[in-house]
Design a protein around this motif. Structure first.
Motif, PDB file in Angstrom:
ATOM      1  N   PRO A 100      63.871  31.479  11.720  1.00  0.00           N
ATOM      2  CA  PRO A 100      64.354  31.517  10.341  1.00  0.00           C
ATOM      3  C   PRO A 100      64.102  30.262   9.518  1.00  0.00           C
ATOM      4  CG  PRO A 100      66.186  31.450  11.902  1.00  0.00           C
ATOM      5  CD  PRO A 100      64.951  31.718  12.691  1.00  0.00           C
ATOM      6  N   THR A 101      63.988  29.081  10.153  1.00  0.00           N
ATOM      7  CA  THR A 101      63.728  27.867   9.369  1.00  0.00           C
ATOM      8  C   THR A 101      62.328  27.314   9.612  1.00  0.00           C
ATOM      9  OG1 THR A 101      64.589  26.257  10.992  1.00  0.00           O
ATOM     10  CG2 THR A 101      66.183  27.279   9.500  1.00  0.00           C
ATOM     11  N   ALA A 102      61.458  28.104  10.250  1.00  0.00           N
ATOM     12  CA  ALA A 102      60.038  27.789  10.409  1.00  0.00           C
ATOM     13  C   ALA A 102      59.788  26.533  11.234  1.00  0.00           C
ATOM     14  CB  ALA A 102      59.359  27.657   9.042  1.00  0.00           C
ATOM     15  N   ALA A 103      60.624  26.316  12.259  1.00  0.00           N
ATOM     16  CA  ALA A 103      60.427  25.180  13.163  1.00  0.00           C
ATOM     17  C   ALA A 103      60.921  25.553  14.557  1.00  0.00           C
ATOM     18  CB  ALA A 103      61.161  23.943  12.663  1.00  0.00           C
ATOM     19  N   TYR A 348      42.449  27.183  10.651  1.00  0.00           N
ATOM     20  CA  TYR A 348      43.825  27.050  11.134  1.00  0.00           C
ATOM     21  C   TYR A 348      44.495  25.911  10.374  1.00  0.00           C
ATOM     22  CZ  TYR A 348      47.776  27.431  14.336  1.00  0.00           C
ATOM     23  OH  TYR A 348      49.015  27.654  14.867  1.00  0.00           O
ATOM     24  N   LEU A 349      45.716  26.160   9.896  1.00  0.00           N
ATOM     25  CA  LEU A 349      46.469  25.138   9.183  1.00  0.00           C
ATOM     26  C   LEU A 349      47.490  24.505  10.124  1.00  0.00           C
ATOM     27  CD1 LEU A 349      47.095  26.817   5.697  1.00  0.00           C
ATOM     28  CD2 LEU A 349      45.685  24.798   6.183  1.00  0.00           C
ATOM     29  N   HIS A 380      55.923  25.209  10.837  1.00  0.00           N
ATOM     30  CA  HIS A 380      54.994  25.866   9.929  1.00  0.00           C
ATOM     31  C   HIS A 380      54.485  24.848   8.900  1.00  0.00           C
ATOM     32  CE1 HIS A 380      53.347  28.658   6.990  1.00  0.00           C
ATOM     33  NE2 HIS A 380      53.488  29.630   7.878  1.00  0.00           N
ATOM     34  N   PRO A 381      53.202  24.857   8.598  1.00  0.00           N
ATOM     35  CA  PRO A 381      52.671  23.862   7.650  1.00  0.00           C
ATOM     36  C   PRO A 381      53.283  23.952   6.259  1.00  0.00           C
ATOM     37  CG  PRO A 381      51.036  25.557   8.137  1.00  0.00           C
ATOM     38  CD  PRO A 381      52.139  25.736   9.121  1.00  0.00           C
ATOM     39  N   VAL A 398      53.868  30.582   2.166  1.00  0.00           N
ATOM     40  CA  VAL A 398      55.232  30.273   2.581  1.00  0.00           C
ATOM     41  C   VAL A 398      55.853  31.487   3.259  1.00  0.00           C
ATOM     42  CG1 VAL A 398      57.511  29.509   1.821  1.00  0.00           C
ATOM     43  CG2 VAL A 398      55.461  28.651   0.667  1.00  0.00           C
ATOM     44  N   PRO A 399      56.353  31.358   4.485  1.00  0.00           N
ATOM     45  CA  PRO A 399      57.009  32.495   5.146  1.00  0.00           C
ATOM     46  C   PRO A 399      58.204  32.988   4.323  1.00  0.00           C
ATOM     47  CG  PRO A 399      56.659  30.681   6.687  1.00  0.00           C
ATOM     48  CD  PRO A 399      56.355  30.148   5.324  1.00  0.00           C
TER      49      PRO A 399
END
Length: 452
Positions: A100-103, A348-349, A380-381, A398-399
């Motif tokens: 949920p927080t992209a980490a 790839y980012l 996430h980048p 952005v997710p």
């Protein structure tokens, strides 16, 4: 199973007590009295992350009040994918940023929150979860604990040393989550949190626990994705997985070392650090020496005094030479971080932290290492758009979950980098002061959720 302090000055604790306390009474970190050994056959018939996690962690929870709920805890915590993506013929990426927080911190934080919700509490007072963050931990903990009754979260983060999107995430929850922007470094935040957790008088008045990687409840679940990835690799190739892991406070790297020590099919481990060289210097043969943290593009790893070093030494019974043989740590500076992001942007980012792992992988290849390696992608980048986009020369999508957080208002209170200042704040009857609150508007509009 019982758990002991890395400093040897506290009574042995059950897993419930160790998770609830966060830090041992003598200021040390809890470690298992002995790691269980599990062979590959122990995982026959299990494939999914929740199932692997349940089987891996069962020995640590055996006989505890949490044991009957362990399967449900793992199912609740690990409800998003952790895929392995092929990058080239000899490199894969273990993506840990789909929470949920992209980490990757979502994995440990959600497990800890689920455990805390299942722990019986005789004290009816609110429990404060205190967390120091260099960027990603705080948001993961906030998301995991937000709205849970009987629990509040207090986040300490270094003001101006996290990305704008990270800072916005930290302050966007409200309710039972409070964000404090500290006028100092992450090491200051970590010191303040440890001082509060070790303050017996303060804990008598304000019950506290930790959600940093110093917390056993955060570290144990971090072994699970290494277990699953290594088992998948073994079943496909009959070889051990080799890992390059970005690390700052050493929690993510230590989790892999613990998993390997338990018998998972993990081969070589390389730690990728930014320009903070405490760990690279130690693994190169220098005496361990904490340093002042310096700011880098990979800000979540800006740590000069990694707490989990105590656990590393405990794993090898204080023998520095054996600890050095366990792996290798290498520093990557900002120039190389930016170069990696730019060169790979077409296919790839990388976030700046994952870029450190990719650079270490490239150095090994240049030195003639032809083995297959899996690099660990920790965030996430899109969380680092101000770093990634100029170097990638394109926008970072952005997710949706991150976009929703960035669309909320955000606020944080200022805090001096002082142990007593935090103690006074925690003792206030009301922590919802608005006189000195920094407020920011949403930094991502509804129409631009796939661009900067």
């Amino acid at each position: 199973m019982l758990f002991e302090s890395t400093r040897g000055g506290a009574p042995a604790a059950t897993v419930e007590d160790a998770i609830a306390a966060g830090l041992a009474p003598d200021g040390g970190l809890y470690v298992p009295h002995g790691l269980p050994t599990l062979d590959i056959a122990h995982f026959d018939g299990v494939q999914t992350l929740p199932d692997v996690a349940t089987r891996l962690l069962a020995p640590f929870f055996a006989g505890s009040t949490l044991a009957p709920a362990l399967e449900a805890i793992c199912s609740e915590a690990f409800d998003f994918p952790v895929p392995v993506v092929a990058l080239d013929e000899s490199t894969e990426v273990l993506e840990l940023f789909h929470g949920p927080t992209a980490a990757f911190k979502d994995i440990g934080a959600r497990f800890l929150a689920a455990c805390m919700s299942h722990l019986p509490r005789t004290d009816g007072r609110e429990l404060t979860v205190l967390v120091a963050t260099s960027g990603d931990t705080g948001a993961a903990v906030a998301a995991a604990f937000h709205g849970r009754p009987g629990l509040r979260v207090v986040i300490l983060y270094p003001d101006g040393r996290v990305s704008a999107r990270q800072a916005h995430q930290l302050g966007c929850f409200g309710g039972n989550v409070h964000a404090l922007r500290v006028a100092g470094s992450f090491d200051d935040c970590q010191r303040m949190a440890k001082a509060a957790l070790s303050d017996t008088g303060l804990n008598t008045q304000v019950p506290l626990t930790s959600a940093n990687s110093i917390s056993l409840g955060r570290l144990l679940p971090q072994m699970t994705y290494y277990a699953q990835a290594s088992l998948m690799h073994w079943r496909a190739t009959a070889t051990r997985i080799n890992l390059v892991i970005p690390t700052g406070n050493l929690g993510n790297g230590l989790a892999a070392l613990w998993a390997r020590a338990m018998g998972l099919p993990i081969g070589d481990i390389r730690l990728a650090c930014n320009a903070n060289r405490t760990l690279p210097a130690f693994f190169a043969g220098d005496a361990y020496r904490p340093r002042e943290a310096i700011a880098t593009l990979a800000n979540a790893m800006d740590v000069g005094a990694p707490s989990n070093f105590e656990r590393l030494m405990s794993l090898y019974h204080g023998n520095e030479e054996k600890a050095r043989l366990a792996g290798f740590a290498e520093a990557v500076d900002d120039t190389d971080i930016g170069d990696v992001i730019g060169r790979h942007a077409s296919h790839y980012l990388f976030c700046p932290h994952t870029a450190t792992a990719m650079k270490v992988r490239e150095r090994m290849a240049e030195a003639g290492d032809r083995r297959r390696w899996t690099i660990v992608a920790t965030a996430h980048p899109a969380k680092f758009d101000s770093v990634v986009e100029p170097r990638a020369s394109r926008a970072v999508p952005v997710p949706p979950a991150l976009a929703a957080m960035l669309a909320r208002p955000s606020h944080a209170e200022p805090m001096a980098a002082d142990d007593d200042a935090l103690r006074e704040w925690l003792l206030q009857p009301s922590m919802a002061s608005t006189a000195s609150v920094l407020r920011t508007r949403p930094i991502l509009g509804k129409m631009d959720s796939t661009a900067k």
